[in-house]
Write a protein that holds these residues in place. Structure first.
Motif, PDB file in Angstrom:
ATOM      1  N   SER A   1       0.837  -1.196   0.000  1.00 10.47           N
ATOM      2  CA  SER A   1       0.000   0.000   0.000  1.00 10.47           C
ATOM      3  C   SER A   1       0.870   1.243   0.000  1.00 10.47           C
ATOM      4  O   SER A   1       1.910   1.298   0.654  1.00 10.47           O
ATOM      5  N   LYS A   2       0.428   2.232  -0.736  1.00  4.98           N
ATOM      6  CA  LYS A   2       1.088   3.534  -0.749  1.00  4.98           C
ATOM      7  C   LYS A   2       0.327   4.506   0.142  1.00  4.98           C
ATOM      8  O   LYS A   2       0.551   5.705   0.083  1.00  4.98           O
ATOM      9  N   GLY A   3      -0.614   3.980   0.915  1.00  3.45           N
ATOM     10  CA  GLY A   3      -1.395   4.796   1.822  1.00  3.45           C
ATOM     11  C   GLY A   3      -2.673   5.314   1.200  1.00  3.45           C
ATOM     12  O   GLY A   3      -2.920   5.145   0.011  1.00  3.45           O
ATOM     13  N   ILE A   4      -3.471   5.938   2.011  1.00  4.65           N
ATOM     14  CA  ILE A   4      -4.726   6.518   1.539  1.00  4.65           C
ATOM     15  C   ILE A   4      -4.394   7.879   0.942  1.00  4.65           C
ATOM     16  O   ILE A   4      -3.941   8.783   1.637  1.00  4.65           O
ATOM     17  N   GLN A   5      -4.589   7.981  -0.377  1.00  2.00           N
ATOM     18  CA  GLN A   5      -4.236   9.193  -1.096  1.00  2.00           C
ATOM     19  C   GLN A   5      -5.428   9.840  -1.782  1.00  2.00           C
ATOM     20  O   GLN A   5      -5.315  10.933  -2.316  1.00  2.00           O
TER      21      GLN A   5
ATOM     22  N   ASN B   1     -13.762  24.667  -2.993  1.00  2.03           N
ATOM     23  CA  ASN B   1     -12.827  25.694  -3.470  1.00  2.03           C
ATOM     24  C   ASN B   1     -12.351  26.544  -2.297  1.00  2.03           C
ATOM     25  O   ASN B   1     -11.168  26.846  -2.167  1.00  2.03           O
ATOM     26  N   LYS B   2     -13.290  26.922  -1.445  1.00  6.52           N
ATOM     27  CA  LYS B   2     -12.956  27.756  -0.284  1.00  6.52           C
ATOM     28  C   LYS B   2     -12.196  26.950   0.766  1.00  6.52           C
ATOM     29  O   LYS B   2     -11.198  27.414   1.312  1.00  6.52           O
ATOM     30  N   LEU B   3     -12.668  25.745   1.071  1.00  5.91           N
ATOM     31  CA  LEU B   3     -12.019  24.899   2.076  1.00  5.91           C
ATOM     32  C   LEU B   3     -10.570  24.615   1.707  1.00  5.91           C
ATOM     33  O   LEU B   3      -9.669  24.736   2.540  1.00  5.91           O
ATOM     34  N   LEU B   4     -10.340  24.245   0.452  1.00  8.52           N
ATOM     35  CA  LEU B   4      -9.008  23.832   0.012  1.00  8.52           C
ATOM     36  C   LEU B   4      -8.167  24.992  -0.514  1.00  8.52           C
ATOM     37  O   LEU B   4      -6.979  24.816  -0.775  1.00  8.52           O
ATOM     38  N   ALA B   5      -8.795  26.162  -0.670  1.00  9.99           N
ATOM     39  CA  ALA B   5      -8.119  27.327  -1.260  1.00  9.99           C
ATOM     40  C   ALA B   5      -7.478  26.930  -2.583  1.00  9.99           C
ATOM     41  O   ALA B   5      -6.320  27.228  -2.867  1.00  9.99           O
ATOM     42  N   ALA B   6      -8.266  26.212  -3.396  1.00  9.35           N
ATOM     43  CA  ALA B   6      -7.769  25.706  -4.675  1.00  9.35           C
ATOM     44  C   ALA B   6      -8.916  25.598  -5.667  1.00  9.35           C
ATOM     45  O   ALA B   6     -10.084  25.521  -5.278  1.00  9.35           O
TER      46      ALA B   6
ATOM     47  N   ALA C   1      -1.660  19.115  -1.727  1.00 10.74           N
ATOM     48  CA  ALA C   1      -0.645  18.523  -0.852  1.00 10.74           C
ATOM     49  C   ALA C   1      -0.524  17.011  -1.064  1.00 10.74           C
ATOM     50  O   ALA C   1      -0.427  16.244  -0.114  1.00 10.74           O
ATOM     51  N   GLY C   2      -0.555  16.583  -2.315  1.00  2.96           N
ATOM     52  CA  GLY C   2      -0.415  15.166  -2.632  1.00  2.96           C
ATOM     53  C   GLY C   2      -1.672  14.341  -2.431  1.00  2.96           C
ATOM     54  O   GLY C   2      -1.672  13.141  -2.648  1.00  2.96           O
ATOM     55  N   GLN C   3      -2.736  14.978  -2.023  1.00  5.12           N
ATOM     56  CA  GLN C   3      -4.015  14.297  -1.747  1.00  5.12           C
ATOM     57  C   GLN C   3      -4.984  14.559  -2.889  1.00  5.12           C
ATOM     58  O   GLN C   3      -5.143  15.696  -3.314  1.00  5.12           O
ATOM     59  N   ASP C   4      -5.613  13.483  -3.402  1.00  8.38           N
ATOM     60  CA  ASP C   4      -6.675  13.632  -4.391  1.00  8.38           C
ATOM     61  C   ASP C   4      -8.009  13.659  -3.664  1.00  8.38           C
ATOM     62  O   ASP C   4      -8.306  12.763  -2.866  1.00  8.38           O
TER      63      ASP C   4
END
Length: 115
Positions: free
Chosen positions: A2-6, A23-28, A43-46
């Protein structure tokens, strides 16, 4: 291995409203934006938003562990007492997904990227 929960998918009722909130929560802004999937990479999280109508097996957020061998990982989970929710399937480009419920009813998704 496993590469972890991504990846975490969220079933949502109103894609537009959910997109505005994330959009607001993630500032993205999303990296994928369609009627059937809105996706972010932070930050590497999908993080994905999917319409509830298209997520038959999702009753809440679904975390996905990224694995090298989805069939072996699925077999190990089933041997440990999990039950299949979604069999292994290709969601495009050779990316395979599957999901189970553990013995406490928690959802666990598996992802194997093409390669």
């Amino acid at each position: 291995m496993s590469k972890g929960i991504q990846t975490i998918l969220f079933p949502v009722e109103d894609m537009g409203r959910a997109k505005e909130q994330f959009n607001k929560l993630l500032a993205a802004q999303p990296i994928a934006d369609s009627p059937y999937y809105i996706g972010y990479k932070v930050a590497g999280q999908d993080i994905g938003l999917v319409p509830k109508a298209n997520s038959k097996h999702m009753t809440g957020p679904l975390p996905y562990a990224h694995v090298d061998d989805i069939k072996a990982s699925l077999a190990a989970l089933l041997e440990a007492g999990a039950e299949t929710v979604e069999e292994v399937r290709d969601v495009g480009g050779g990316r395979l997904v599957a999901s189970v419920r553990d013995s406490d009813g928690n959802p666990i998704g598996l992802v194997q990227d093409a390669g």
